[in-house]
Design a protein around this motif. Structure first.
Motif, PDB file in Angstrom:
ATOM      1  N   ALA A 890     -11.474   8.984   8.429  1.00 31.26           N
ATOM      2  CA  ALA A 890     -12.105   8.357   9.602  1.00 31.26           C
ATOM      3  C   ALA A 890     -12.095   6.841   9.527  1.00 31.26           C
ATOM      4  CB  ALA A 890     -13.529   8.876   9.785  1.00 31.26           C
ATOM      5  N   GLY A 891     -11.220   6.276   8.768  1.00 36.06           N
ATOM      6  CA  GLY A 891     -11.134   4.819   8.683  1.00 36.06           C
ATOM      7  C   GLY A 891     -10.443   4.390   7.403  1.00 36.06           C
ATOM      8  N   ILE A 892     -10.100   3.079   7.341  1.00 35.54           N
ATOM      9  CA  ILE A 892      -9.443   2.523   6.162  1.00 35.54           C
ATOM     10  C   ILE A 892      -9.893   1.080   6.007  1.00 35.54           C
ATOM     11  CG2 ILE A 892      -7.391   1.826   7.477  1.00 35.54           C
ATOM     12  CD1 ILE A 892      -5.703   2.454   5.013  1.00 35.54           C
ATOM     13  N   ASP A 893     -10.040   0.627   4.764  1.00 33.50           N
ATOM     14  CA  ASP A 893     -10.326  -0.788   4.547  1.00 33.50           C
ATOM     15  C   ASP A 893      -9.364  -1.320   3.488  1.00 33.50           C
ATOM     16  OD1 ASP A 893     -13.358   0.181   2.844  1.00 33.50           O
ATOM     17  OD2 ASP A 893     -11.363  -0.082   1.985  1.00 33.50           O
ATOM     18  N   ALA A 894      -9.440  -2.647   3.250  1.00 40.75           N
ATOM     19  CA  ALA A 894      -8.480  -3.287   2.346  1.00 40.75           C
ATOM     20  C   ALA A 894      -8.523  -2.700   0.944  1.00 40.75           C
ATOM     21  CB  ALA A 894      -8.753  -4.786   2.309  1.00 40.75           C
ATOM     22  N   ASP A 895      -9.711  -2.296   0.482  1.00 40.44           N
ATOM     23  CA  ASP A 895      -9.814  -1.747  -0.872  1.00 40.44           C
ATOM     24  C   ASP A 895      -8.997  -0.468  -1.042  1.00 40.44           C
ATOM     25  OD1 ASP A 895     -13.328  -2.659  -1.228  1.00 40.44           O
ATOM     26  OD2 ASP A 895     -11.482  -3.811  -1.606  1.00 40.44           O
ATOM     27  N   ASP A 896      -8.822   0.287   0.064  1.00 39.43           N
ATOM     28  CA  ASP A 896      -8.036   1.527  -0.016  1.00 39.43           C
ATOM     29  C   ASP A 896      -6.588   1.250  -0.387  1.00 39.43           C
ATOM     30  OD1 ASP A 896     -10.127   3.297   0.660  1.00 39.43           O
ATOM     31  OD2 ASP A 896      -9.824   2.907   2.798  1.00 39.43           O
ATOM     32  N   LEU A 897      -6.125   0.002  -0.128  1.00 41.03           N
ATOM     33  CA  LEU A 897      -4.721  -0.297  -0.392  1.00 41.03           C
ATOM     34  C   LEU A 897      -4.407  -0.397  -1.873  1.00 41.03           C
ATOM     35  CD1 LEU A 897      -4.029  -2.948   2.422  1.00 41.03           C
ATOM     36  CD2 LEU A 897      -3.680  -0.462   2.459  1.00 41.03           C
ATOM     37  N   ASP A 898      -5.418  -0.454  -2.716  1.00 40.50           N
ATOM     38  CA  ASP A 898      -5.183  -0.478  -4.164  1.00 40.50           C
ATOM     39  C   ASP A 898      -5.160   0.929  -4.760  1.00 40.50           C
ATOM     40  OD1 ASP A 898      -6.889  -3.610  -4.809  1.00 40.50           O
ATOM     41  OD2 ASP A 898      -4.745  -3.160  -4.697  1.00 40.50           O
ATOM     42  N   ALA A 900      -3.807   5.285  -4.395  1.00 42.42           N
ATOM     43  CA  ALA A 900      -2.630   6.045  -3.991  1.00 42.42           C
ATOM     44  C   ALA A 900      -2.691   6.298  -2.479  1.00 42.42           C
ATOM     45  CB  ALA A 900      -2.571   7.357  -4.750  1.00 42.42           C
ATOM     46  N   PRO A 901      -1.559   6.295  -1.766  1.00 42.85           N
ATOM     47  CA  PRO A 901      -0.199   6.106  -2.305  1.00 42.85           C
ATOM     48  C   PRO A 901       0.263   4.659  -2.324  1.00 42.85           C
ATOM     49  CG  PRO A 901      -0.061   6.692  -0.006  1.00 42.85           C
ATOM     50  CD  PRO A 901      -1.537   6.641  -0.319  1.00 42.85           C
ATOM     51  N   PHE A 902      -0.635   3.732  -1.922  1.00 43.92           N
ATOM     52  CA  PHE A 902      -0.216   2.348  -1.743  1.00 43.92           C
ATOM     53  C   PHE A 902       0.043   1.643  -3.067  1.00 43.92           C
ATOM     54  CE2 PHE A 902      -3.192   3.440   1.751  1.00 43.92           C
ATOM     55  CZ  PHE A 902      -2.294   3.449   2.803  1.00 43.92           C
ATOM     56  N   ASP A 903      -0.619   2.106  -4.118  1.00 46.40           N
ATOM     57  CA  ASP A 903      -0.484   1.380  -5.389  1.00 46.40           C
ATOM     58  C   ASP A 903       0.936   1.445  -5.937  1.00 46.40           C
ATOM     59  OD1 ASP A 903      -2.094   3.935  -7.522  1.00 46.40           O
ATOM     60  OD2 ASP A 903      -0.575   4.103  -5.923  1.00 46.40           O
ATOM     61  N   GLU A 904       1.725   2.456  -5.479  1.00 46.69           N
ATOM     62  CA  GLU A 904       3.104   2.538  -5.970  1.00 46.69           C
ATOM     63  C   GLU A 904       3.968   1.429  -5.402  1.00 46.69           C
ATOM     64  OE1 GLU A 904       3.661   6.505  -3.956  1.00 46.69           O
ATOM     65  OE2 GLU A 904       5.614   5.641  -3.442  1.00 46.69           O
ATOM     66  N   ARG A 905       3.497   0.732  -4.347  1.00 45.62           N
ATOM     67  CA  ARG A 905       4.257  -0.377  -3.761  1.00 45.62           C
ATOM     68  C   ARG A 905       3.489  -1.690  -3.839  1.00 45.62           C
ATOM     69  NH1 ARG A 905       8.166   1.436   1.230  1.00 45.62           N
ATOM     70  NH2 ARG A 905       9.018   3.316   0.216  1.00 45.62           N
ATOM     71  N   GLY A 906       2.573  -1.755  -4.799  1.00 47.72           N
ATOM     72  CA  GLY A 906       1.936  -3.039  -5.062  1.00 47.72           C
ATOM     73  C   GLY A 906       0.554  -3.216  -4.501  1.00 47.72           C
ATOM     74  N   GLY A 907      -0.023  -2.231  -3.865  1.00 48.11           N
ATOM     75  CA  GLY A 907      -1.377  -2.349  -3.373  1.00 48.11           C
ATOM     76  C   GLY A 907      -1.527  -3.423  -2.310  1.00 48.11           C
ATOM     77  N   ILE A 908      -2.640  -4.186  -2.414  1.00 47.80           N
ATOM     78  CA  ILE A 908      -2.920  -5.227  -1.406  1.00 47.80           C
ATOM     79  C   ILE A 908      -1.807  -6.271  -1.397  1.00 47.80           C
ATOM     80  CG2 ILE A 908      -4.482  -7.098  -0.801  1.00 47.80           C
ATOM     81  CD1 ILE A 908      -6.789  -5.386  -1.767  1.00 47.80           C
ATOM     82  N   ASP A 909      -1.356  -6.656  -2.578  1.00 51.66           N
ATOM     83  CA  ASP A 909      -0.288  -7.655  -2.638  1.00 51.66           C
ATOM     84  C   ASP A 909       0.975  -7.162  -1.966  1.00 51.66           C
ATOM     85  OD1 ASP A 909      -1.947  -9.372  -4.002  1.00 51.66           O
ATOM     86  OD2 ASP A 909      -1.248  -8.720  -5.991  1.00 51.66           O
ATOM     87  N   GLY A 910       1.292  -5.866  -2.163  1.00 56.89           N
ATOM     88  CA  GLY A 910       2.474  -5.299  -1.527  1.00 56.89           C
ATOM     89  C   GLY A 910       2.326  -5.279  -0.020  1.00 56.89           C
ATOM     90  N   ASP A 914       4.869  -7.068   2.575  1.00 58.98           N
ATOM     91  CA  ASP A 914       5.714  -6.346   3.523  1.00 58.98           C
ATOM     92  C   ASP A 914       5.235  -6.465   4.963  1.00 58.98           C
ATOM     93  OD1 ASP A 914       6.147  -3.605   1.139  1.00 58.98           O
ATOM     94  OD2 ASP A 914       7.329  -5.442   1.420  1.00 58.98           O
ATOM     95  N   LEU A 915       3.913  -6.632   5.143  1.00 64.25           N
ATOM     96  CA  LEU A 915       3.379  -6.710   6.511  1.00 64.25           C
ATOM     97  C   LEU A 915       3.098  -8.137   6.949  1.00 64.25           C
ATOM     98  CD1 LEU A 915       0.861  -3.687   6.461  1.00 64.25           C
ATOM     99  CD2 LEU A 915       3.114  -3.750   7.548  1.00 64.25           C
ATOM    100  N   GLY A 916       3.064  -9.042   5.965  1.00 65.27           N
ATOM    101  CA  GLY A 916       2.821 -10.434   6.302  1.00 65.27           C
ATOM    102  C   GLY A 916       1.334 -10.755   6.315  1.00 65.27           C
ATOM    103  N   ASP A 917       1.032 -11.961   6.765  1.00 67.16           N
ATOM    104  CA  ASP A 917      -0.343 -12.434   6.748  1.00 67.16           C
ATOM    105  C   ASP A 917      -1.253 -11.675   7.726  1.00 67.16           C
ATOM    106  OD1 ASP A 917       0.357 -14.267   4.843  1.00 67.16           O
ATOM    107  OD2 ASP A 917       0.684 -15.899   6.294  1.00 67.16           O
ATOM    108  N   ASN A 918      -0.649 -10.995   8.689  1.00 68.03           N
ATOM    109  CA  ASN A 918      -1.487 -10.257   9.662  1.00 68.03           C
ATOM    110  C   ASN A 918      -1.769  -8.829   9.202  1.00 68.03           C
ATOM    111  OD1 ASN A 918       1.078  -9.252   9.981  1.00 68.03           O
ATOM    112  ND2 ASN A 918       0.895  -8.985  12.215  1.00 68.03           N
ATOM    113  N   ALA A 919      -1.614  -8.531   7.903  1.00 64.72           N
ATOM    114  CA  ALA A 919      -1.909  -7.176   7.389  1.00 64.72           C
ATOM    115  C   ALA A 919      -3.358  -6.804   7.660  1.00 64.72           C
ATOM    116  CB  ALA A 919      -1.603  -7.110   5.901  1.00 64.72           C
ATOM    117  N   GLY A 920      -4.264  -7.748   7.465  1.00 68.42           N
ATOM    118  CA  GLY A 920      -5.677  -7.481   7.728  1.00 68.42           C
ATOM    119  C   GLY A 920      -5.939  -7.183   9.180  1.00 68.42           C
ATOM    120  N   ASP A 921      -5.260  -7.935  10.069  1.00 69.30           N
ATOM    121  CA  ASP A 921      -5.434  -7.678  11.501  1.00 69.30           C
ATOM    122  C   ASP A 921      -4.921  -6.288  11.890  1.00 69.30           C
ATOM    123  OD1 ASP A 921      -4.560 -11.128  12.248  1.00 69.30           O
ATOM    124  OD2 ASP A 921      -6.533 -10.183  11.844  1.00 69.30           O
ATOM    125  N   LEU A 922      -3.817  -5.859  11.255  1.00 71.19           N
ATOM    126  CA  LEU A 922      -3.272  -4.540  11.551  1.00 71.19           C
ATOM    127  C   LEU A 922      -4.243  -3.433  11.119  1.00 71.19           C
ATOM    128  CD1 LEU A 922       0.504  -4.928  10.583  1.00 71.19           C
ATOM    129  CD2 LEU A 922      -0.421  -4.423  12.855  1.00 71.19           C
TER     130      LEU A 922
END
Length: 932
Positions: A890-898, A900-910, A914-922
Motif C-alpha cells: 500500500a505504499g513505498i518510501d525511499a528506505d524500501d529502495l535499500d 530486495a529487489p532494489f539492493d541488487e542494483r545499488g539501492g537508493i544510489d542505484g 538510473d532515474l536521476g535527481d527526480n527519483a524522489g518525485d517519482l
C-alpha cells in the motif's frame, strides 16, 4: 372331504408339535405325556402334553410346570397359522386350570402368568406380570430358570412388578445437571418409548460428537439400577471402538453416590456364549456376537477378516443354550455397521430385548427397522449452535489428473505393483494407456498427482487454510485403500521434509495401529494420520482440525461420519498441549481433493470365449447382445474377479450393485448368469411356455440375468476399475497441475459474516485508522501498518476473521468480481483496502488491490507517454518493481529502495543513478497515483 381335511389339519398340527417338542427340549424343558407325568424329573421345567382343563375350557396342548407347579400354557397350531388369531384360545386355557393341579403364582385375575402360541416356526409370548400384557414374537421358548426368576421376584416383592416393563413405569426423574439438553431429550425419549412399548425399538438421532455414548452409559445405569434390566448388550461399529466404549463405562461417575460405573456393575467384552453370570454390560461388534451365538471363541484383539466381514446373504442364527434369547434385556446399537439392519438383522432379532439405535445419520433402512420410532433428534447444525461441535469450512483442491485422468504413451516403461505383495516390476506399454479419474489410485497411481495435492495443501496451509499459523494442524487423510495410504504417507513425509514420527498410516494392516492412534491424539510430534476405514466412524481425535478426502465416498451417511471426525470440541489448554500455535478450536477444515463435497447426496466350462475382454463383455451386456456362451464367459470372469477382491472391495461392489436394485449383489448376479445358461433350468422354462419358441424363452432368461449389469452403468465401470486394479500401473511421467484451490463458504454463513463485518466497521470506525481514512478520505493516506492493525484485530476471537473468509463471503452472496482469474482466490492483507472500498461505496465490485494498482500503473504510463515522457528499459525495471511494492504494501518510501529487489542494483544510489535527481518525485507521484 371333511374327514380328509380334518386329517390333514391334524397331521399339520402334529408336525408342528414335533418341532415345538424339539424347541422345548433345546431350551431346557422336559416334555412328557400326561400319562407318565413325573414332576421329579431332573429338569426344572416340565411341559406336559394334552392336559384337559376345567369344563368349558377344552384341552391345552402343553401345560408348563416350573419347580413342580403350573406356570403357563402353550397353544400349538399348524405351521403358517397367524398366531395373533388364536390368542383367545390360549387365554381361555390360562384361566381354565383344573382345581386338582398344583398352582404357582397367579395374576390377580386368576390366569396363569406365562402364555404362548407356537407353530414350530413362530412363537408368541405374553407375560402376565407385565403392566399391559401383550403378545410379542420371540425366537425361542424361555428357559425354565428364566421363568422361575420372574416368579420368585413376584413372590418376594408382591407390591413391585417383577419385569422391567413394569419397573420402567416408576423410574426416578432424570437429573439434567451433568447432561446436555440433547442428551436429556434422548434419555427421556427412550424411557417414554420403554413405557409405551409400542414398537420394542427406539431410534435416537444425535449429531456426531454430541455425546451418544455418554447418553447410552447414563441410560444403562438408570435401567440396571431402577428399571429392572438384568443385562445389556452394547454393540459398536468396530472392535477398536470397544476399548473406547469400555473407557466410557470405566470413567462414568454415577449421579447419586459418585462411584464409577464399573465399581457397581461388571462390564466386559463378549468372549463367547457362556459369559460370567456377573456380567451386566457386554460390549461387542455384531460379527462377534454372531460367532458367540454359534458358540465359537471370539478373539480379543482386532481381526480385519472378522471385523470387516459382511456376508453375501442375510445371516441365519440357531438357538444356543449358553446364550439364550433372554440373555439381554436391552441391545444398544451405537453407530453400528451400516449393514446391521440388513444382512445382520437376524442377530438382533435373536434376542428378546428392547433395541435402542444411536446414530448421527440414519438411512431409510435404519428408519424401517425401527418402524419410524424416532424418539429424539439432534442435528449437526443444532450441535454447532449449542457449542457441542465446531463448524467447518471447505478447501477444494482440483488438479488436471484428478478431474480428467491422463495418458501414458505407448513404449513407456512403467513400474507395476502387485497389490497383495507390493512386488514391483517394469513393463513396456504396447499401447497408449488412457486412465480416467475413477481409475486413479486404484488401477493407476499418479505419483505427481499425490505430490501436487499435498504440496498445494502445504503451500496454502498457513496462508489460506489456517492463516497465521505455523504448526501443521492435526490432519486426518482418507485414502482409497491400504496401498494408496502407503503412498500418501511416504509423500507427506517428503513434501513436509519430516521423519517417521510426523506422519503415520493407521489401518488394520499397519503395525500397532492403536499405538499410532493414541500418539495421534496426544503426541505433539505426530501431525498427520492416513487411514482408509479404521477410524472413519466413532473414533474420537479431539485435537483434529483438518480432514482431507483423497478418496470419494458414495454414501451420504458414511461421508457424514467421516466428516464428523473433525467436529469434536476440545478444551483450549488440551488443544494447545498438542498444537502449540492453536489458541482454541473454532472450526475444522475439510480439504477436498477428490470432489466428495460436490455430490448431491454405487457343463462345458463357463469361460467359453477366451479371446473376448471383460470390458467387451460388459459393453455387450449393456447392449443386450451377449450370446449364451458370452453370458457363461461373463459369469466366469466375474467369479474369478470375486476371488481376487478384498472384503472391502466386495462390499463396495455390492453397494454399487444395490444402487440400481436393493436386492442385487455380485453373488446374486453371478448366480443368475450361471442359472441362465444351465440346460436344466432352460429346459424347465421352455417346458413351462409351450406357446413360445424355445430360443425366445432362453433369450428372456439371458436378458433377465444380464439386466442388473445392463441397467447399472456405474456397476460396469466399477468392475473394470477393480479388474485393472489387480495390476496397478504407477504413472511417473505425467505431470499434474492445480486447476483450482479455494475455500467454500455456505451462503447463509456468508450472509451472517458480512452482516457482522459491517457492524464491526460501524462500531470501530472512529478507533481504527484504516476504517476512518477509508470512510472519511476515501482511502487516501492509508498506510500498510494501519491495514495490518485492522487485519490483526479482526483475526482475534470472537470473530477470527481472515481476508479470505470475508472475501469469499462476499462472493458467496453474489457480489460481482472484477479482476484477474489468478488472483480471485489469492489474497493479501492489502485486499482489506478493497473490502473497505466496497463498503465505503468507492467501488461496487470486488477487485483485488494488486489488480487495482496494476491498472492504475498502466493508466499512469499511458498518460506519461501522451505527455511526451519516455522511460528506458532500465528505468522501467525500477518503476515496475516500485509498483509491485505498492501493490503488496500500500505504499513505498525511499528506505524500501535499500531492500530486495532494489539492493541488487545499488539501492537508493542505484535509483538516483538510473532515474536521476527526480527519483524522489517519482516515488511520491507513484504513491499518490497508485496507492489506495
Amino acid at each position: 372331504m371333511m374327514n380328509e381335511s380334518s386329517d390333514e389339519r391334524l397331521a399339520a398340527e402334529q408336525r408342528a408339535r414335533v418341532l415345538i417338542d424339539r424347541q422345548l427340549v433345546a431350551s431346557g424343558w422336559a416334555v412328557q405325556d400326561r400319562s407318565v407325568l413325573n414332576l421329579f424329573a431332573p429338569q426344572q421345567g416340565i411341559a406336559v402334553r394334552e392336559v384337559i382343563m376345567k369344563p368349558g375350557h377344552g384341552r391345552v396342548d402343553y401345560l408348563l410346570y416350573v419347580d413342580k407347579a403350573v406356570v403357563g400354557v402353550i397353544e400349538a397350531k399348524p405351521i403358517g397359522t397367524p398366531l395373533s388369531g388364536v390368542e383367545w384360545q390360549s387365554a381361555m386355557y390360562a384361566t381354565g386350570l383344573p382345581e386338582d393341579v398344583r398352582r404357582k403364582t397367579l395374576d390377580p385375575d386368576g390366569r396363569l402368568p406365562f402364555v404362548f402360541e407356537a407353530s414350530g416356526t413362530e412363537t408368541h409370548f405374553t407375560n402376565g406380570f407385565d403392566p399391559a400384557p401383550r403378545a410379542r414374537r420371540i425366537f425361542a421358548f424361555p428357559r425354565p430358570e428364566t421363568l422361575a426368576t420372574t416368579i420368585r421376584a413376584a413372590t418376594e416383592n408382591p407390591d413391585q412388578s417383577p419385569t422391567w416393563r413394569g419397573k420402567v413405569l416408576s423410574l426416578p426423574s432424570l437429573d439434567p445437571a451433568p447432561l446436555r439438553p440433547a442428551q436429556v431429550d434422548a434419555i427421556n425419549g427412550i424411557e417414554q418409548s420403554l413405557v409405551e412399548q409400542c414398537f420394542g425399538r427406539s431410534l435416537v438421532q444425535m449429531a456426531t460428537g454430541a455425546g451418544k455414548t455418554y447418553t447410552a452409559v447414563t441410560e444403562a445405569y438408570r435401567l440396571l439400577k431402577w428399571g429392572g434390566f438384568q443385562r445389556i448388550l452394547f454393540l459398536v461399529d468396530r472392535n477398536n471402538l470397544a476399548d473406547q466404549t469400555m473407557g466410557e463405562f470405566q470413567n462414568y461417575r454415577t449421579p447419586d453416590d459418585g462411584r464409577r460405573f464399573t465399581e457397581l456393575y461388571n462390564v466386559t467384552k463378549l468372549a463367547r456364549g457362556g459369559m460370567p453370570a456377573s456380567t451386566k454390560v457386554a460390549i461387542s461388534t455384531i460379527q462377534r456376537v454372531f460367532k458367540a451365538i454359534k458358540n465359537e471363541d471370539v478373539p480379543e484383539g482386532d481381526d480385519q477378516g472378522l471385523d470387516e466381514f459382511r456376508p453375501d446373504e442375510p445371516v441365519t442364527v440357531s438357538y444356543n443354550p449358553d446364550l439364550p434369547p433372554e440373555t439381554f434385556d436391552l441391545v444398544i446399537v451405537d453407530e453400528a455397521h451400516r449393514s446391521i439392519y440388513g444382512v445382520w438383522r437376524g442377530v438382533l432379532e435373536y434376542f428378546d430385548a428392547h433395541i435402542v439405535g444411536l446414530t448421527a445419520t440414519p438411512g431409510k433402512q435404519t428408519f424401517g427397522f425401527f418402524q419410524q420410532n424416532l424418539v429424539s433428534e439432534y442435528t449437526y447444525p443444532q450441535s454447532v449452535a449449542d457449542g457441542v461441535n465446531v463448524d467447518f469450512d471447505i478447501f477444494r483442491i482440483k488438479t488436471e489428473i484428478t478431474a480428467n485422468g491422463s495418458t501414458i504413451a505407448a513404449g513407456t516403461y512403467v513400474p507395476t505393483v502387485d497389490r497383495s505383495t507390493r512386488e514391483q516390476k517394469l513393463i513396456r506399454l504396447d499401447t497408449d494407456l488412457d486412465y480416467t479419474p475413477g481409475q486413479l489410485d486404484r488401477a493407476v497411481t499418479s505419483k505427481h498427482q499425490i505430490r501436487l495435492v499435498l504440496e498445494t495443501f502445504r503451500d496454502r496451509l498457513f496462508t489460506e487454510i489456517f492463516p497465521g499459523r505455523h504448526t501443521v494442524p492435526k490432519t486426518l487423510i482418507f485414502a482409497k485403500d491400504d496401498n494408496h495410504a502407503e503412498e500418501i504417507v511416504q509423500t507427506v513425509r517428503e513434501v513436509f521434509g519430516k521423519g517417521n514420527d510426523f506422519a503415520a498410516k493407521i489401518t488394520y494392516s499397519a503395525k500397532d495401529p492403536k499405538g499410532h492412534l493414541k500418539a495421534f491424539r496426544t503426541n505433539p510430534a505426530m501431525r498427520i494420520a492416513v487411514t482408509v476405514d479404521m477410524i472413519a466412524t466413532g473414533t474420537d481425535v479431539k485435537p483434529l482440525e483438518c480432514v482431507m478426502f483423497m478418496r470419494d465416498v458414495r454414501s451420504g451417511q458414511y461421508y457424514e461420519q467421516m466428516k464428523g471426525r473433525g467436529a469434536r470440541t476440545i478444551a483450549p489448554a488440551d488443544l494447545k498441549a498438542v498444537t502449540d500455535d492453536a489458541d482454541a478450536k473454532t472450526r475444522f477444515v475439510i480439504v477436498d481433493a477428490i470432489g466428495v463435497t460436490e455430490h448431491d447426496f454405487v457343463e462345458p466350462p463357463l469361460n467359453r470365449e477366451k479371446a473376448i475382454s471383460l470390458k467387451k463383455l460388459l459393453d455387450k451386456a449393456a447392449a443386450l447382445t451377449l450370446t449364451e456362451d458370452e453370458v457363461a464367459t461373463l459369469a466366469s470372469r466375474l467369479a474369478a474377479l470375486d476371488r481376487q477382491l478384498t472384503p472391502a472391495e466386495r462390499t463396495e461392489l455390492d453397494e454399487v450393485a444395490a444402487l440400481q436394485d436393493a436386492t442385487a449383489s455380485m453373488h446374486a448376479i453371478v448366480r443368475a448368469l450361471v442359472d441362465a445358461v444351465d440346460p436344466e433350468i432352460q429346459a424347465t422354462a421352455v417346458a413351462a411356455e409351450t406357446d413360445r419358441a424355445p430360443a425366445d424363452v432362453v433369450q428372456d432368461l439371458l436378458d433377465t440375468a444380464v439386466e442388473p449389469l445392463a441397467a447399472n452403468p456405474g456397476l460396469r465401470t466399477r468392475i473394470i476399475e477393480l479388474r485393472r486394479a489387480k495390476d496397478q500401473v504407477i504413472d511417473e511421467v505425467s505431470r499434474d497441475e492445480v486447476l483450482e484451490a479455494y475455500g467454500v463458504v455456505d451462503p447463509d454463513k456468508a450472509k451472517h459474516t458480512i452482516e457482522s463485518w459491517r457492524g464491526y466497521l460501524a462500531e470501530h470506525r472512529s478507533e481504527i485508522s484504516a476504517i476512518e481514512l477509508m470512510f472519511e478520505a476515501k482511502g487516501r493516506g492509508i498506510r500498510f501498518d494501519q491495514i495490518q492493525e485492522l487485519a490483526d484485530r479482526i483475526a482475534r476471537p470472537p470473530h477470527n476473521w481472515t481476508v479470505d473468509l470475508i472475501w469469499n463471503s462476499y462472493l458467496s452472496i453474489g457480489i460481482e468480481y472484477r479482476g484477474h482469474t489468478e488472483t480471485r482466490n489469492r489474497h493479501a492483507a492489502t485486499d482489506l483496502i478493497s473490502l473497505l472500498r466496497l463498503e465505503a461505496g468507492v467501488d461496487n465490485a470486488l477487485v483485488p488491490y494488486s489488480d487495482q494498482v496494476e491498472a492504475r500503473y498502466a493508466n499512469w504510463l499511458l498518460r506519461q507517454e501522451q505527455a511526451g515522457a519516455t522511460f528506458t528499459e532500465t528505468q522501467r525495471w525500477w518503476l515496475d518493481r516500485m509498483m509491485r511494492i505498492i501493490a503488496s504494501s500500500a505504499g513505498i518510501d525511499a528506505d524500501d529502495l535499500d531492500n530486495a529487489p532494489f539492493d541488487e542494483r545499488g539501492g537508493i544510489d542505484g535509483a538516483l543513478r538510473d532515474l536521476g535527481d527526480n527519483a524522489g518525485d517519482l516515488i511520491e507521484e507513484l504513491n499518490r497515483e497508485l496507492a489506495a
